[in-house]
Design a protein around this motif. Structure first.
Motif, mmCIF file in Angstrom:
data_model
loop_
_atom_site.group_PDB
_atom_site.id
_atom_site.type_symbol
_atom_site.label_atom_id
_atom_site.label_comp_id
_atom_site.label_asym_id
_atom_site.label_seq_id
_atom_site.Cartn_x
_atom_site.Cartn_y
_atom_site.Cartn_z
ATOM 1 N N LEU A 110 -0.942 11.970 3.305
ATOM 2 C CA LEU A 110 -0.960 10.710 4.041
ATOM 3 C C LEU A 110 -1.635 9.640 3.192
ATOM 4 C CD1 LEU A 110 -2.003 11.664 7.689
ATOM 5 C CD2 LEU A 110 0.211 10.835 6.909
ATOM 6 N N VAL A 111 -1.142 8.436 3.291
ATOM 7 C CA VAL A 111 -1.765 7.309 2.604
ATOM 8 C C VAL A 111 -3.026 6.937 3.376
ATOM 9 C CG1 VAL A 111 -1.484 4.876 1.995
ATOM 10 C CG2 VAL A 111 0.413 6.475 1.666
ATOM 11 N N SER A 112 -4.124 6.793 2.657
ATOM 12 C CA SER A 112 -5.384 6.479 3.332
ATOM 13 C C SER A 112 -6.061 5.247 2.752
ATOM 14 C CB SER A 112 -6.335 7.677 3.263
ATOM 15 O OG SER A 112 -6.574 8.022 1.911
ATOM 16 N N GLY A 113 -5.334 4.488 1.942
ATOM 17 C CA GLY A 113 -5.891 3.278 1.359
ATOM 18 C C GLY A 113 -5.402 2.036 2.086
ATOM 19 N N GLY A 114 -5.812 0.896 1.583
ATOM 20 C CA GLY A 114 -5.379 -0.378 2.159
ATOM 21 C C GLY A 114 -5.684 -0.429 3.644
ATOM 22 N N PRO A 115 -4.772 -0.979 4.426
ATOM 23 C CA PRO A 115 -5.026 -1.071 5.868
ATOM 24 C C PRO A 115 -5.013 0.281 6.561
ATOM 25 C CG PRO A 115 -2.791 -1.770 5.388
ATOM 26 C CD PRO A 115 -3.480 -1.568 4.062
ATOM 27 N N TYR A 116 -4.480 1.303 5.894
ATOM 28 C CA TYR A 116 -4.419 2.641 6.492
ATOM 29 C C TYR A 116 -5.795 3.317 6.508
ATOM 30 C CZ TYR A 116 0.504 1.840 6.454
ATOM 31 O OH TYR A 116 1.733 1.285 6.704
ATOM 32 N N ARG A 117 -6.742 2.766 5.811
ATOM 33 C CA ARG A 117 -8.111 3.304 5.908
ATOM 34 C C ARG A 117 -8.764 2.835 7.209
ATOM 35 N NH1 ARG A 117 -8.764 -0.860 2.176
ATOM 36 N NH2 ARG A 117 -10.317 -2.392 2.812
ATOM 37 N N THR A 171 0.826 -1.215 0.000
ATOM 38 C CA THR A 171 0.000 0.000 0.000
ATOM 39 C C THR A 171 0.857 1.260 0.000
ATOM 40 O OG1 THR A 171 -1.812 -1.143 1.136
ATOM 41 C CG2 THR A 171 -1.800 1.260 1.257
ATOM 42 N N LEU A 172 1.895 1.279 0.813
ATOM 43 C CA LEU A 172 2.756 2.468 0.884
ATOM 44 C C LEU A 172 3.699 2.575 -0.315
ATOM 45 C CD1 LEU A 172 3.663 2.574 4.673
ATOM 46 C CD2 LEU A 172 2.157 4.121 3.423
ATOM 47 N N GLY A 173 3.955 1.467 -0.975
ATOM 48 C CA GLY A 173 4.846 1.473 -2.141
ATOM 49 C C GLY A 173 6.217 2.005 -1.763
ATOM 50 N N PRO A 174 6.770 2.919 -2.549
ATOM 51 C CA PRO A 174 8.125 3.403 -2.278
ATOM 52 C C PRO A 174 8.225 4.256 -1.008
ATOM 53 C CG PRO A 174 7.158 4.615 -4.102
ATOM 54 C CD PRO A 174 6.209 3.496 -3.766
ATOM 55 N N ARG A 175 7.089 4.575 -0.401
ATOM 56 C CA ARG A 175 7.116 5.371 0.836
ATOM 57 C C ARG A 175 7.318 4.502 2.076
ATOM 58 N NH1 ARG A 175 2.012 9.241 -0.167
ATOM 59 N NH2 ARG A 175 2.500 9.907 1.953
ATOM 60 N N TRP A 176 7.182 3.164 1.944
ATOM 61 C CA TRP A 176 7.375 2.279 3.098
ATOM 62 C C TRP A 176 8.862 2.178 3.415
ATOM 63 C CZ3 TRP A 176 10.238 -2.056 4.011
ATOM 64 C CH2 TRP A 176 10.033 -2.653 5.262
ATOM 65 N N THR A 206 11.804 0.957 6.866
ATOM 66 C CA THR A 206 12.073 0.587 8.257
ATOM 67 C C THR A 206 12.562 1.805 9.036
ATOM 68 O OG1 THR A 206 14.322 -0.112 7.682
ATOM 69 C CG2 THR A 206 12.603 -1.818 7.713
ATOM 70 N N ARG A 207 12.939 2.834 8.333
ATOM 71 C CA ARG A 207 13.375 4.089 8.950
ATOM 72 C C ARG A 207 12.240 5.104 8.859
ATOM 73 N NH1 ARG A 207 18.807 4.291 9.897
ATOM 74 N NH2 ARG A 207 20.010 2.584 9.046
ATOM 75 N N VAL A 208 12.345 6.180 9.595
ATOM 76 C CA VAL A 208 11.319 7.227 9.540
ATOM 77 C C VAL A 208 11.779 8.266 8.523
ATOM 78 C CG1 VAL A 208 10.031 8.958 10.842
ATOM 79 C CG2 VAL A 208 10.693 6.807 11.950
ATOM 80 N N LEU A 209 11.235 8.138 7.317
ATOM 81 C CA LEU A 209 11.535 9.048 6.213
ATOM 82 C C LEU A 209 10.214 9.555 5.654
ATOM 83 C CD1 LEU A 209 14.202 6.836 4.417
ATOM 84 C CD2 LEU A 209 14.654 9.040 5.483
ATOM 85 N N VAL A 210 10.025 10.860 5.675
ATOM 86 C CA VAL A 210 8.795 11.454 5.160
ATOM 87 C C VAL A 210 9.165 12.355 3.986
ATOM 88 C CG1 VAL A 210 6.809 12.925 5.681
ATOM 89 C CG2 VAL A 210 7.716 11.375 7.434
ATOM 90 N N VAL A 211 8.590 12.051 2.827
ATOM 91 C CA VAL A 211 8.817 12.878 1.643
ATOM 92 C C VAL A 211 7.936 14.121 1.775
ATOM 93 C CG1 VAL A 211 8.651 13.016 -0.868
ATOM 94 C CG2 VAL A 211 9.372 10.877 0.219
ATOM 95 N N PRO A 212 8.540 15.303 1.749
ATOM 96 C CA PRO A 212 7.765 16.535 1.931
ATOM 97 C C PRO A 212 6.650 16.690 0.902
ATOM 98 C CG PRO A 212 10.124 17.002 1.912
ATOM 99 C CD PRO A 212 9.956 15.568 1.519
ATOM 100 N N GLY A 213 5.496 17.117 1.414
ATOM 101 C CA GLY A 213 4.390 17.469 0.542
ATOM 102 C C GLY A 213 3.486 16.333 0.096
ATOM 103 N N LEU A 214 3.870 15.093 0.328
ATOM 104 C CA LEU A 214 3.003 13.997 -0.086
ATOM 105 C C LEU A 214 1.873 13.831 0.934
ATOM 106 C CD1 LEU A 214 5.510 11.235 -1.304
ATOM 107 C CD2 LEU A 214 4.189 12.852 -2.670
#
Length: 174
Positions: free
Chosen positions: A109-116, A92-97, A99-107
């Motif tokens: 929040l993912v709200s699909g898959g289990p994140y819904r 669901t997160l694709g390239p945003r998943w 193991t580290r805490v990395l947040v791409v600015p401006g994207l």
């Protein structure tokens, strides 16, 4: 006990696969301006997750823990379901998943898959697996120790992720 060793080694191989995906995704995120947060707790997370796998094997082999089908098979099902949930999160997160805490600015929040359904479903998988995998073969001490240590670590980790996401949201709002 041999089949349990194979199971734990398979989970270990799955962790290596996760690290390969995470490394590729980290490059993607960093190329898009991500900044890493929470570097201080990351080594502890690596040690804790490695200790889970080693603890499972050592406790079963050294303490001669028996396999109890009434507990073992349901815990196997929970551990397998945790793997499915984890990979659903990764997909669901694709390239945003990562193991580290990395947040791409401006994207957004993912709200699909289990994140819904919840904000941190991957950690539900981690908690379920950390309890279930040792209990597949009666390694109750490993389950207890990992669960306690993991609860403390997840308190730090989730707080770190929430701050990183909030900082990005605040930056995007300005």
């Amino acid at each position: 006990m041999i089949w349990y060793t194979v199971l734990v080694l398979a989970v270990g191989a799955e962790r290596v696969a996760e690290l390969v995906v995470a490394r590729r995704n980290a490059r993607w995120s960093l190329e898009r301006g991500a900044v890493e947060r929470g570097q201080g707790h990351y080594p502890t997370m690596v040690v804790l997750h490695t200790a889970l796998l080693l603890g499972c094997l050592l406790e079963v082999w050294l303490a001669d823990r028996p396999f109890d089908p009434a507990l073992g098979w349901p815990m196997f099902a929970v551990a397998a379901a945790a793997q499915v949930l984890r990979w659903w999160c990764i997909r669901t997160l694709g390239p945003r998943w990562n193991t580290r805490v990395l947040v791409v600015p401006g994207l957004p929040l993912v709200s699909g898959g289990p994140y819904r359904l919840m904000r941190h479903p991957n950690y539900v998988a981690v908690v379920a697996e950390g309890l279930a995998l040792p209990l597949v073969h009666g390694a109750w001490l490993t389950a207890l120790l990992f669960t306690g240590c993991n609860a403390a670590l997840l308190t730090v980790r989730i707080r770190c992720e929430n701050r990183a996401l909030a900082m990005d949201a605040a930056g995007a709002a300005t």
